[in-house]
Design a protein around this motif. Sequence first.
Motif, PDB file in Angstrom:
ATOM      1  N   MET A   1      -3.154  -1.202  -4.436  1.00 22.86           N
ATOM      2  CA  MET A   1      -2.051  -1.790  -3.667  1.00 22.86           C
ATOM      3  C   MET A   1      -2.483  -3.139  -3.119  1.00 22.86           C
ATOM      4  O   MET A   1      -3.609  -3.288  -2.641  1.00 22.86           O
ATOM      5  N   SER A   2      -1.603  -4.121  -3.182  1.00 22.70           N
ATOM      6  CA  SER A   2      -1.950  -5.462  -2.713  1.00 22.70           C
ATOM      7  C   SER A   2      -2.005  -5.511  -1.189  1.00 22.70           C
ATOM      8  O   SER A   2      -1.458  -4.632  -0.495  1.00 22.70           O
ATOM      9  N   LYS A   3      -2.617  -6.545  -0.678  1.00 25.99           N
ATOM     10  CA  LYS A   3      -2.758  -6.698   0.768  1.00 25.99           C
ATOM     11  C   LYS A   3      -1.407  -6.816   1.460  1.00 25.99           C
ATOM     12  O   LYS A   3      -1.233  -6.326   2.579  1.00 25.99           O
ATOM     13  N   ILE A   4      -0.460  -7.465   0.803  1.00 27.42           N
ATOM     14  CA  ILE A   4       0.824  -7.725   1.453  1.00 27.42           C
ATOM     15  C   ILE A   4       1.892  -6.662   1.157  1.00 27.42           C
ATOM     16  O   ILE A   4       3.035  -6.785   1.592  1.00 27.42           O
ATOM     17  N   ALA A   5       1.518  -5.613   0.422  1.00 25.82           N
ATOM     18  CA  ALA A   5       2.492  -4.575   0.082  1.00 25.82           C
ATOM     19  C   ALA A   5       3.079  -3.928   1.329  1.00 25.82           C
ATOM     20  O   ALA A   5       4.251  -3.526   1.345  1.00 25.82           O
ATOM     21  N   SER A   6       2.297  -3.831   2.377  1.00 27.91           N
ATOM     22  CA  SER A   6       2.777  -3.197   3.606  1.00 27.91           C
ATOM     23  C   SER A   6       3.850  -4.023   4.303  1.00 27.91           C
ATOM     24  O   SER A   6       4.532  -3.530   5.211  1.00 27.91           O
ATOM     25  N   LEU A   7       4.006  -5.264   3.886  1.00 29.00           N
ATOM     26  CA  LEU A   7       4.999  -6.136   4.516  1.00 29.00           C
ATOM     27  C   LEU A   7       6.405  -5.919   3.960  1.00 29.00           C
ATOM     28  O   LEU A   7       7.382  -6.395   4.531  1.00 29.00           O
ATOM     29  N   VAL A   8       6.513  -5.218   2.857  1.00 30.57           N
ATOM     30  CA  VAL A   8       7.827  -4.969   2.268  1.00 30.57           C
ATOM     31  C   VAL A   8       8.578  -3.986   3.161  1.00 30.57           C
ATOM     32  O   VAL A   8       8.080  -2.894   3.450  1.00 30.57           O
ATOM     33  N   PRO A   9       9.782  -4.340   3.609  1.00 29.76           N
ATOM     34  CA  PRO A   9      10.540  -3.443   4.503  1.00 29.76           C
ATOM     35  C   PRO A   9      10.855  -2.103   3.848  1.00 29.76           C
ATOM     36  O   PRO A   9      11.032  -2.023   2.630  1.00 29.76           O
TER      37      PRO A   9
END
Length: 392
Positions: A1-9
């Motif tokens: 999982m990419s670092k910014i995946a958690s930013l997806v609402p």
Amino acid sequence: MSKIASLVPESLKSSKPSLIRVLNNKYGSDPEMVNLTVGEPDFKTADHVKLAAIKSILDDHTHYPHNWGTPGLRNAISQYLARHFDLHYDPEGEIFVTEGASGAISTIINGLCEPGDVVLVPCPAYTLYRINAELCNAQAVELETSAPDFKVTPQLLKEALDKYGDKVKVLVLNYPVNPTGVTYTPDELRALADLLKNYNVAILDDEIYADLLYEGEHLSMAKLLPDQTLYVNGVSKNAAMTGWRVGYICGPRDVLKALAKVHQAAISTNATMNMDAAQEALLHGDEDTAKMKAEYDRRRKFLMAAMDKIGFEYTKPKGAFYLWVKVPDGFDGDSMAYAEHLAEKAKVAVVPAAAFTKLPVRYFRISYAASMEKLQKAVDGLAKVFAQDQAD
């Protein structure tokens, strides 16, 4: 999982892609399959429309146009709507151009709705209304219409309006209806308008199939309630221009002025040569539409006769290019299971009701935007499977 995946609402993560597209992608490349999933005209864009686009390029119409759409196209839309539907919109301030009717739908819902707002959607319905509502954290409330006609009634609508109160921002009204092919009579529309005028709710009036009406009279809700109606249309269906991506919104100038900001921020503007082509289609394409409409009507009558002979029950379509068919009572499974059954046994790809509603509706959609050769092959396959199922 990419670092910014958690930013997806979460609203985006949980949103599902269009099942219509999923099925088309799944079955579209199978040479043995009769693919009747996507609602796209099988006719070519008329040559005079193509030439208008070529001329546009040669005339160097290749720079940024007005972000509301070219003046020529807006004038053509105004003339077209007055000529066909007795709708009168000022090209300067009451019409702006979008990327297909889909772009219009997205602009209206995202422009008007905030988290917690309600969008009322009579179902079954095209999935984009619900998807756009969910993506802006509004609530898409499905109004459960009933067989055989699947149309919203004043009583059903009033119950929803009173239940959700001020949370209701938008009512979706699409007719002729995708996926059922039914439409509303002028009297039915007047009854809805008499109710809606008492509520402060915007009507997303999607009439993209209005030119493809085979029985009855078309009356636009925009004619009855112009101060509440955001009228949506385009050239995808009536001019076989799906890939050109030209739609439009018409409505009160104060609301359009606000919605244009949403559209400009997301898209900026449409392509000039595409708009020049659409202008030609609206000004000089009536004969093209009439020819396509006559052929669609021929296919409609062929399919209804075939379904009657086979034994399928269906909702009689009066417009668009869809047949809404009931899953046989003897089949043990939902609409998705039956669509898979037909794909496997009949080699016919259809769209289950699950693509148009979360409600447990046991129907499927056939698109007759396909050649008579394909439709005959599909009918042969459906007849064979229906008889086998009845025998089992």
